[in-house]
Design a protein around this motif. Sequence first.
Motif, PDB file in Angstrom:
ATOM      1  N   PHE A  58       0.831  -1.206   0.000  1.00 19.75           N
ATOM      2  CA  PHE A  58       0.000   0.000   0.000  1.00 19.75           C
ATOM      3  C   PHE A  58       0.857   1.243   0.000  1.00 19.75           C
ATOM      4  CE2 PHE A  58      -2.958  -3.059   1.957  1.00 19.75           C
ATOM      5  CZ  PHE A  58      -4.023  -2.891   1.098  1.00 19.75           C
ATOM      6  N   ARG A  59       0.448   2.231  -0.828  1.00 25.80           N
ATOM      7  CA  ARG A  59       0.986   3.566  -0.613  1.00 25.80           C
ATOM      8  C   ARG A  59      -0.140   4.311   0.118  1.00 25.80           C
ATOM      9  NH1 ARG A  59      -0.414   7.631  -5.082  1.00 25.80           N
ATOM     10  NH2 ARG A  59      -2.463   6.802  -5.550  1.00 25.80           N
ATOM     11  N   ASP A  66      -9.488   9.300  -5.930  1.00 28.94           N
ATOM     12  CA  ASP A  66      -9.594   7.896  -5.529  1.00 28.94           C
ATOM     13  C   ASP A  66     -11.056   7.485  -5.450  1.00 28.94           C
ATOM     14  OD1 ASP A  66      -6.906   7.725  -5.347  1.00 28.94           O
ATOM     15  OD2 ASP A  66      -6.824   8.122  -3.198  1.00 28.94           O
ATOM     16  N   LEU A  67     -11.931   8.459  -5.213  1.00 25.21           N
ATOM     17  CA  LEU A  67     -13.360   8.166  -5.041  1.00 25.21           C
ATOM     18  C   LEU A  67     -14.159   8.816  -6.177  1.00 25.21           C
ATOM     19  CD1 LEU A  67     -13.272   8.855  -1.247  1.00 25.21           C
ATOM     20  CD2 LEU A  67     -14.101   6.714  -2.199  1.00 25.21           C
ATOM     21  N   PRO A  68     -14.768   8.016  -7.059  1.00 17.43           N
ATOM     22  CA  PRO A  68     -15.481   8.561  -8.225  1.00 17.43           C
ATOM     23  C   PRO A  68     -16.539   9.594  -7.839  1.00 17.43           C
ATOM     24  CG  PRO A  68     -15.364   6.183  -8.356  1.00 17.43           C
ATOM     25  CD  PRO A  68     -14.839   6.558  -7.007  1.00 17.43           C
ATOM     26  N   THR A  69     -17.175   9.405  -6.671  1.00 24.17           N
ATOM     27  CA  THR A  69     -18.228  10.335  -6.255  1.00 24.17           C
ATOM     28  C   THR A  69     -17.663  11.740  -6.048  1.00 24.17           C
ATOM     29  OG1 THR A  69     -19.176   8.464  -5.104  1.00 24.17           O
ATOM     30  CG2 THR A  69     -20.127  10.607  -4.644  1.00 24.17           C
ATOM     31  N   SER A 130     -24.977  15.893  -2.241  1.00 26.39           N
ATOM     32  CA  SER A 130     -25.507  14.863  -1.345  1.00 26.39           C
ATOM     33  C   SER A 130     -24.787  13.538  -1.554  1.00 26.39           C
ATOM     34  CB  SER A 130     -27.019  14.714  -1.516  1.00 26.39           C
ATOM     35  OG  SER A 130     -27.341  14.520  -2.850  1.00 26.39           O
ATOM     36  N   ALA A 131     -24.386  13.232  -2.803  1.00 21.40           N
ATOM     37  CA  ALA A 131     -23.612  12.012  -3.036  1.00 21.40           C
ATOM     38  C   ALA A 131     -22.261  12.107  -2.315  1.00 21.40           C
ATOM     39  CB  ALA A 131     -23.409  11.792  -4.532  1.00 21.40           C
ATOM     40  N   ALA A 134     -22.671  11.661   1.390  1.00 21.46           N
ATOM     41  CA  ALA A 134     -22.835  10.257   1.770  1.00 21.46           C
ATOM     42  C   ALA A 134     -21.488   9.566   1.895  1.00 21.46           C
ATOM     43  CB  ALA A 134     -23.703   9.533   0.737  1.00 21.46           C
ATOM     44  N   ILE A 135     -20.571   9.863   0.947  1.00 20.93           N
ATOM     45  CA  ILE A 135     -19.248   9.234   0.957  1.00 20.93           C
ATOM     46  C   ILE A 135     -18.398   9.790   2.105  1.00 20.93           C
ATOM     47  CG2 ILE A 135     -17.110   8.975  -0.363  1.00 20.93           C
ATOM     48  CD1 ILE A 135     -19.397   7.265  -1.387  1.00 20.93           C
ATOM     49  N   TYR A 137     -19.445  11.044   4.889  1.00 20.68           N
ATOM     50  CA  TYR A 137     -19.992  10.486   6.123  1.00 20.68           C
ATOM     51  C   TYR A 137     -19.426   9.092   6.356  1.00 20.68           C
ATOM     52  CZ  TYR A 137     -23.377   8.593   9.433  1.00 20.68           C
ATOM     53  OH  TYR A 137     -23.958   7.998  10.511  1.00 20.68           O
ATOM     54  N   LEU A 138     -19.366   8.310   5.278  1.00 19.59           N
ATOM     55  CA  LEU A 138     -18.835   6.944   5.366  1.00 19.59           C
ATOM     56  C   LEU A 138     -17.358   6.974   5.756  1.00 19.59           C
ATOM     57  CD1 LEU A 138     -20.343   4.328   4.801  1.00 19.59           C
ATOM     58  CD2 LEU A 138     -19.327   4.305   2.537  1.00 19.59           C
ATOM     59  N   ALA A 139     -16.607   7.946   5.212  1.00 22.44           N
ATOM     60  CA  ALA A 139     -15.186   8.069   5.520  1.00 22.44           C
ATOM     61  C   ALA A 139     -14.983   8.401   6.996  1.00 22.44           C
ATOM     62  CB  ALA A 139     -14.549   9.141   4.641  1.00 22.44           C
ATOM     63  N   TRP A 148     -16.758  -1.709   6.085  1.00 20.14           N
ATOM     64  CA  TRP A 148     -16.023  -0.594   5.507  1.00 20.14           C
ATOM     65  C   TRP A 148     -15.465   0.234   6.660  1.00 20.14           C
ATOM     66  CZ3 TRP A 148     -20.620   0.880   1.835  1.00 20.14           C
ATOM     67  CH2 TRP A 148     -20.650  -0.014   0.765  1.00 20.14           C
ATOM     68  N   ILE A 151     -11.815   5.894   7.318  1.00 19.66           N
ATOM     69  CA  ILE A 151     -10.441   6.205   6.926  1.00 19.66           C
ATOM     70  C   ILE A 151      -9.979   7.525   7.519  1.00 19.66           C
ATOM     71  CG2 ILE A 151     -10.495   4.899   4.778  1.00 19.66           C
ATOM     72  CD1 ILE A 151     -10.881   7.661   3.368  1.00 19.66           C
TER      73      ILE A 151
END
Lengths: 191, 191
Positions: A58-59, A66-69, A130-131, A134-135, A137-139, A148, A151
């Motif tokens: 891993f780097r 890195d995240l398409p959203t 909003s997309a 959502a991401i 929030y997940l992070a 998941w 990070i």
Amino acid sequence: MAKANAIELGEGRKSRGVNKGVSILNFIFRILAFIGTLSSAISMATANETLPFFTRFFRFRAEYNDLPTLIFFVVANAVVSGYLLLSLPFSIVLILRSNAQRARMVLMMFFDMAMLTLFDSGTLLTAGASAAAAIVYLAHKGNSRVNWLAICQQFNAFCQRTSGSLIGSFAGIVLIALLITLSGVALARRP
Amino acid sequence: MAKANAIELGEGRKSRGVNKGVSILNFIFRILAFIGTLSSAISMATANETLPFFTRFFRFRAEYNDLPTLIFFVVANAVVSGYLLLSLPFSIVLILRSNAQRARMVLMMFFDMAMLTLFDSGTLLTAGASAAAAIVYLAHKGNSRVNWLAICQQFNAFCQRTSGSLIGSFAGIVLIALLITLSGVALARRP
């Protein structure tokens, strides 16, 4: 007859004053929304963080693409800020024109056209923001059910930057809603 | 004088016909959007899958309320479908009223009110649908950079269900955009 004319003239002057006020508010909201969306796009696009250690596999580097959203978020903000920038000259013309009859014609055409475009930009911006929310929030929180991991414990600066860049975008959505309301006011006052 | 009256009458009748057409289209779009958003909410809320094996630490079960974004999606769809259901009676009244003058008054009030509410519902639905789409995309593809694994290889039926329920929601967004355009047409034809 003279009285009726005087009343008409007075009303015309008052109506012109309100039109001018609406035009100036329109201009200010457009500039603020432009600044909000542009700073969102830039701060998201320049967000990256490299951790000071690495392994063979891993780097430890996080970037917005890195995240398409988040890419969609940057594109949506860039498109909307571009539209707002292009619409600024029209907004200035509206303020400067003092010929009431002609100004009103231009104003109406502008507001009719602008309302549809604003509605589209608002929808695009809402979808992007909003997309991305959502991401992000997940992070921050992760999700233990689907395994998941959050990070943000590792990429702290990256997460703060991406969270911050959401603010400009949501402020832009509110300003565009206000601009649509302004257009509605202008159209409702159509003679 | 008689000729002018006849022309006026003819125009009134024609205008009434167009109004009736707009009212019926309005009703149809509202019903379709209601069906779309309701079926989205139901199919997402009932999506769950339990895998036929388990370990000591994980129960391999996926439900929509494991992911907060999908809860938001269900709530947004339920709220918008509720609004559309409540607005249906007004839409029926618009079709049934044949008294032109009164019908037009009601129509205008309805469209003025409906346009703002529709705009809000459209924004809510867009936010819910695009946030859910971001999460569903992640579930399908995963993200190797931040080490989030695609869960759709395991939870195949769950993923198909959640992806499918996005369709109704996006169809609802398109129908609401059409309804706003209809309101715009009705308002532009204001005498």
